[in-house]
Write an enzyme that holds these catalytic residues in place. Structure first.
Site, PDB file in Angstrom:
ATOM      1  CE  LYS A   1       0.302   3.513   4.829  1.00 58.95           C
ATOM      2  NZ  LYS A   1       0.167   3.588   6.446  1.00 58.95           N
TER       3      LYS A   1
ATOM      4  CG  ASN B   1      -1.615   1.432   1.632  1.00 59.78           C
ATOM      5  OD1 ASN B   1      -1.759   2.010   0.515  1.00 59.78           O
ATOM      6  ND2 ASN B   1      -2.071   1.526   2.681  1.00 59.78           N
TER       7      ASN B   1
ATOM      8  N   GLY C   1       2.880   1.917  10.685  1.00 59.07           N
ATOM      9  CA  GLY C   1       3.679   3.016  10.567  1.00 59.07           C
ATOM     10  C   GLY C   1       4.471   3.493  12.021  1.00 59.07           C
TER      11      GLY C   1
ATOM     12  CB  SER D   1       5.608  -2.331  11.929  1.00 60.07           C
ATOM     13  OG  SER D   1       5.170  -0.845  12.294  1.00 60.07           O
TER      14      SER D   1
ATOM     15  CG  HIS E   1      -5.714   1.567   5.494  1.00 61.43           C
ATOM     16  ND1 HIS E   1      -4.961   2.611   6.492  1.00 61.43           N
ATOM     17  CD2 HIS E   1      -4.452   0.969   5.244  1.00 61.43           C
ATOM     18  CE1 HIS E   1      -3.844   2.465   6.562  1.00 61.43           C
ATOM     19  NE2 HIS E   1      -3.709   1.379   5.789  1.00 61.43           N
TER      20      HIS E   1
ATOM     21  CD  GLU F   1      -2.877   5.430   7.094  1.00 66.50           C
ATOM     22  OE1 GLU F   1      -2.675   5.471   5.668  1.00 66.50           O
ATOM     23  OE2 GLU F   1      -1.858   4.892   7.657  1.00 66.50           O
TER      24      GLU F   1
ATOM     25  CD  GLU G   1      -3.224  -2.677   7.576  1.00 68.18           C
ATOM     26  OE1 GLU G   1      -2.467  -2.926   7.047  1.00 68.18           O
ATOM     27  OE2 GLU G   1      -4.076  -1.977   7.266  1.00 68.18           O
TER      28      GLU G   1
END
Ligand code: PEP
Length: 254
Positions: free
Chosen positions: A11, A9, A172, A211, A94, A96, A166
């Site tokens: 992003k 991904n 991240g 990660s 996701h 985010e 996730e």
């Protein structure tokens, strides 16, 4: 046996020319036929990446979709457009998108449904925040996101859905769930999928994300219910992504 899926991904990173350069490199190093590889570039780079990867066994994915065929939705991208652009997979929900853009389970379920309807594969992302993890709410949160996100999916359609676990605290941050921690949640997700859809749950791919890096990929992939990974940061560099793609299942000696 499910076929492993290694997904990157990107992003909001890589211009079309940077993406093009990366795709040329990726094509050279992806020589496996026992695993699926996927890259999800930003929308403006989809066309050029597709051109380079056409005819290879590397799939193209989108990072988002709007759940309508077309309409007055300024700035959004429809499933018809993605399909026509050669997209096979679409990331839905996701963390985010949930956290920054306020996407709800209900809205995400519409995305999952429409992606399946247009013949693509949704990757439904679920996972708890640090606060929820510390409060012992991981299973509760994950189960709710799973049941809500898949509420309109039939027992036939589920075979074309991928789940990505996730944990938000691992995305991240450099702090990954241990393979054993991830396995426990993956097994719970599979059990919930079995309650919802029956024996077909055994064949549903459940990816781990958070990660993932060259140092932990082999141990993660050795876990029975981890069928692949969704990789953010480490998918942006060819050295780290190619090492992740080339995983060898190895259990830790610890
Ligand atoms: C992600 O973007 O889905 C992700 C897991 O990011 P990272 O690998 O950088 O934690």
């Amino acid at each position: 046996m499910t076929r492993p899926l290694i997904a990157g991904n990107w992003k909001m990173y890589k211009t079309p020319s940077e993406a093009e350069e990366f795709a040329l490199e990726l094509k050279k190093v992806t020589t496996y036929n026992d695993r699926d590889v996927l890259v999800c570039p930003p929308f403006p780079a989809l066309a050029c990446v597709r051109k380079i990867l056409d005819g290879t066994n590397i799939y193209i994915g989108a990072q988002n979709v709007y759940p309508a065929k077309e309409g007055a939705y300024t700035g959004e991208v429809s499933p018809v457009m993605l399909k026509d652009a050669g997209v096979h997979y679409v990331i839905c929900g996701h963390s985010e998108r949930r956290q920054i853009f306020g996407e709800t389970d209900d809205f995400i379920s519409k995305k999952v449904k429409i992606v399946v309807e247009y013949g693509m594969i949704p990757i439904l992302c679920i996972g708890e925040t640090l606060q929820q993890n510390e409060a012992g709410e991981t299973f509760k949160v994950v189960e709710q996101q799973l049941r809500e996100g898949l509420k309109d999916i039939s027992g036939v359609e589920i075979t074309n859905v991928v789940i990505a676990y996730e944990p938000v605290w691992a995305i991240g941050t450099g702090k990954n769930a241990t393979p054993q921690q991830a396995q426990i949640v993956h097994a719970f997700i599979r059990k919930t999928l079995k309650e919802m859809f029956g024996d077909v749950a055994a064949d549903i791919r459940i990816l781990y994300g958070g990660s993932v890096k060259p140092e932990n990929i082999d141990e993660l992939m050795a876990e029975i219910d981890i069928n692949g990974v969704l990789v953010g940061g480490a998918s942006l560099k060819i050295d780290s992504f190619s090492r992740i793609i080339g995983f060898n299942k190895v259990r830790s000696l610890m």
